[in-house]
Scaffold this active site. Structure first.
Site: not given
Length: 640
Positions: A199, A299, A392, A402
């Site tokens: 998360g 994602r 993720d 990311d």
């Protein structure tokens, strides 16, 4: 066994994709060879053409006086509309104030949420998000850098960056009216192992903004404080990693690679403790927050988490996927209503293997596979290594997402990984990225199968589509990089082999190739002169290898009939002169940590025009200095 590892310099793919299930793709024991059907021949993603009704002929029979009155009415209406349009255009030109942003917040409106708001780190069940409030402490936050092009996406007036309260708003201290902050719940496979709930541990989405083109953009503050998904971390970010994320987001967009974007970066005025190398030596670093922007931050792991929490949570997968299709893949909702044939047949087979007409979820999975294939092929083309391709960190929109310990290739090494955590097995090294993309897709396919949204044949087809689309895109990219008329595997293979043996700089070498002239009687030294910047201290044997390759290259170029000048323009438009090398980031970081943000801003300007010559800025395109290879510069950990 056929794999995605390239031969001989680990940069080529086989003619068929492989579906693997082992945690480490390069060590898979078995593979299922799949056909390579062509999706584009059977499915159109373009909306149906609008049907215009024929003009009524009744107005033609009206008396002249009535026609004249109608004309005057229409003229007056047009004048009013034109004036309104001018005002609208003027408003659009000046842009909106922050208070005028059009918030929609569909994610929290349409999806199941956590019944508890904020709260300590915990397992959040039966939910896609938790409403949270930014909690980072600030002390005179400062605006470090901003992106006018991202402001334009939001229709935001660039003058808003000059507001005294701008740093307070984008540090999360002041929440804009209409914004409903939340943190997303997701899981993921990390280094091939299921890691459970992950998360948004330090990212808090402010909400979704609709621009005047109807595009949806999420605004997210990374480093804004703890959430229920923070686990044992503090929910904060440091200036070092925030500068890297901001700059690379904008640099990748300028390179033409799908990516999340960054609106701005602010310091918090507070220190954050980080153990950069996980070696028991933590230190204080300046804290910062970057505002990331994307049409969605969904994602692979956003769907995975619900498949692995039992039967009660499995229906959430369908709910989340329906939401995703509605807002981000809306063309898939109309597949079955167009009356066209969307069946997908592998080449050579008469009976359709997959019919997307009746299953939009299979069509969605195929499109995600294609977008992922295109993304990774583009990475390979510019020498970008993500470094942490966990599920993720994989966007369903096919975006680079990311930015942690990323790195662009300097000295060409197919086994290069910028992530110190990845060193033992180099799972996420440059050469492995196509394999990892397929492995991650297989995990997403398993999630959809668990929810009974796709069957085995549909999953296999999507995996095959990934392989064929990657090959098509990669071959196209490499053909353009060499200025060839058609793909030449032997020529490209030999070039990459030479580059790997001599550790040639990836970016400078490809840029230099455009300077080679198609003159057949050049001497060896004249032939290699354009490559002098990268061919350092070559032995006689290695020099001969480059001469032999160059003569083969010139022969291939001469057969194309394209002039040297035209070819150079074309090659320079796909081979960047400037990429965001880690040492360039570090120089900007060092200055910023002393309170000087000028180099961060200059570096942004340079990276916004990577294909231009930019006279006077040659230092940003030079070979890396010796210090660029020290720990903490060329390689980093996931800690930030």
């Amino acid at each position: 066994m056929t794999t995605f590892r390239h031969i001989p310099a680990h940069l080529f793919l086989p003619p068929a994709a492989t579906l693997r299930t082992s945690p480490t793709p390069t060590r898979a024991r078995s593979a299922l060879l799949l056909p390579r059907p062509r999706l584009s021949r059977y499915i159109s993603l373009k909306p149906a053409a609008a049907q215009l009704s024929p003009a009524s002929s009744s107005s033609l029979s009206l008396p002249h006086a009535q026609l004249r009155r109608r004309f005057l009415q229409l003229s007056r209406r047009f004048t009013v509309m034109a004036a309104s349009t001018q005002v609208s255009l003027q408003e659009n030109k000046t842009g909106l104030k922050l208070e005028q942003l059009n918030w929609d917040n569909s994610f929290i409106r349409d999806l199941p949420g956590d019944l508890v708001t904020d709260g300590p780190p915990r397992q959040v069940l039966h939910a896609c998000y938790t409403k949270v409030s930014p909690s980072v402490l600030v002390d005179n936050p400062q605006l470090v850098v901003w992106s006018n092009s991202v402001a334009e996406l939001l229709n935001l007036d660039p003058k808003e960056f000059e507001r005294p309260d701008f740093p307070l708003i984008f540090s999360g201290v002041s929440i804009l009216k209409g914004s409903v902050p939340y943190a997303q719940c997701y899981g993921g496979h990390q280094f091939g192992m299921w890691a459970g709930q992950l998360g948004d541990g330090r990212a808090i989405t402010l909400g979704e903004v609709l621009n005047n083109q109807g595009e949806r953009w999420e605004l997210q503050l990374k480093g804004a404080g703890k959430t229920p998904y923070s686990r044992f971390a503090d929910g904060l970010a440091v200036l070092r990693s925030s500068i890297r994320e901001f700059l690379c987001s904008e640099a990748m967009d300028a390179l033409g690679i799908p990516t999340t974007r960054a609106l701005c970066l602010v310091t918090t005025g507070k220190s954050v403790t980080r153990d950069m190398f996980y070696d028991g030596n933590p230190k204080e670093e300046p804290g910062a927050i970057v505002c990331r922007v994307a049409q969605s931050f969904l994602r692979f792991g956003s769907y995975q988490i619900h498949a692995l929490r039992g039967d009660e949570d499995v229906p959430i997968i369908r709910t989340l996927l329906d939401y995703t299709i509605q807002h981000h893949f809306s063309h898939l909702n109309s597949l079955s209503s167009k009356g066209e044939d969307f069946s997908l047949k592998p080449e050579g087979l008469e009976k359709p293997a997959v019919d997307l007409t009746s299953n939009k979820y299979a069509a969605w999975f195929c499109e995600v596979a294609e977008r992922t294939a295109v993304l990774i092929a583009k990475w390979q083309g510019v020498g970008f290594t993500h470094g942490v391709m966990n599920t993720d960190n994989m966007s369903v929109l096919g975006l680079t997402i990311d930015y942690g310990p990323f790195g662009f290739l300097d000295a060409f090494d197919p086994n290069y990984t910028p992530n110190t955590t990845d060193l033992p097995g180099r799972r996420y090294c440059f050469a492995n990225q196509p394999d990892i993309g397929m492995w991650n897709l297989a995990q997403l396919g398993g999630t959809l199968s668990t929810a009974n949204l796709v069957n085995d044949e549909e999953v296999k087809y999507a995996m095959a589509k990934y392989g064929s689309r990657f090959m098509d895109e990669y071959q196209s990219v490499m053909t353009k990089k060499l200025g060839l008329a058609k793909y030449n595997k032997d020529l490209i293979s030999k070039l990459l082999t030479n580059m790997a043996i001599d550790k040639v700089d990836y970016t400078i070498c490809f840029r230099a190739l455009s300077k080679i002239k198609t003159i057949p009687d050049l001497t060896d030294d004249e032939l290699l002169n354009p490559l002098k910047p990268v061919l350092l201290d070559s032995s006689k044997e290695r020099k001969k290898a480059w001469v032999d390759w160059s003569r083969q290259y010139i022969q291939e170029l001469a057969s194309s009939g394209i002039s040297d000048e035209e070819r150079k323009r074309s090659m320079d438009s796909v081979n960047p002169k400037f990429v965001l090398r880690n040492y360039l980031c570090q120089s900007a970081i060092d200055a910023a940590e002393q309170g000087d943000f000028a180099e961060v801003r200059r570096l942004l300007e340079v990276m916004q025009k990577p294909y231009d010559e930019q006279e006077g800025r040659e230092k940003y395109a030079r070979l890396p200095p010796a210090w660029a290879y020290r720990p903490g510069v060329c390689m980093l950990s996931c800690s930030s």
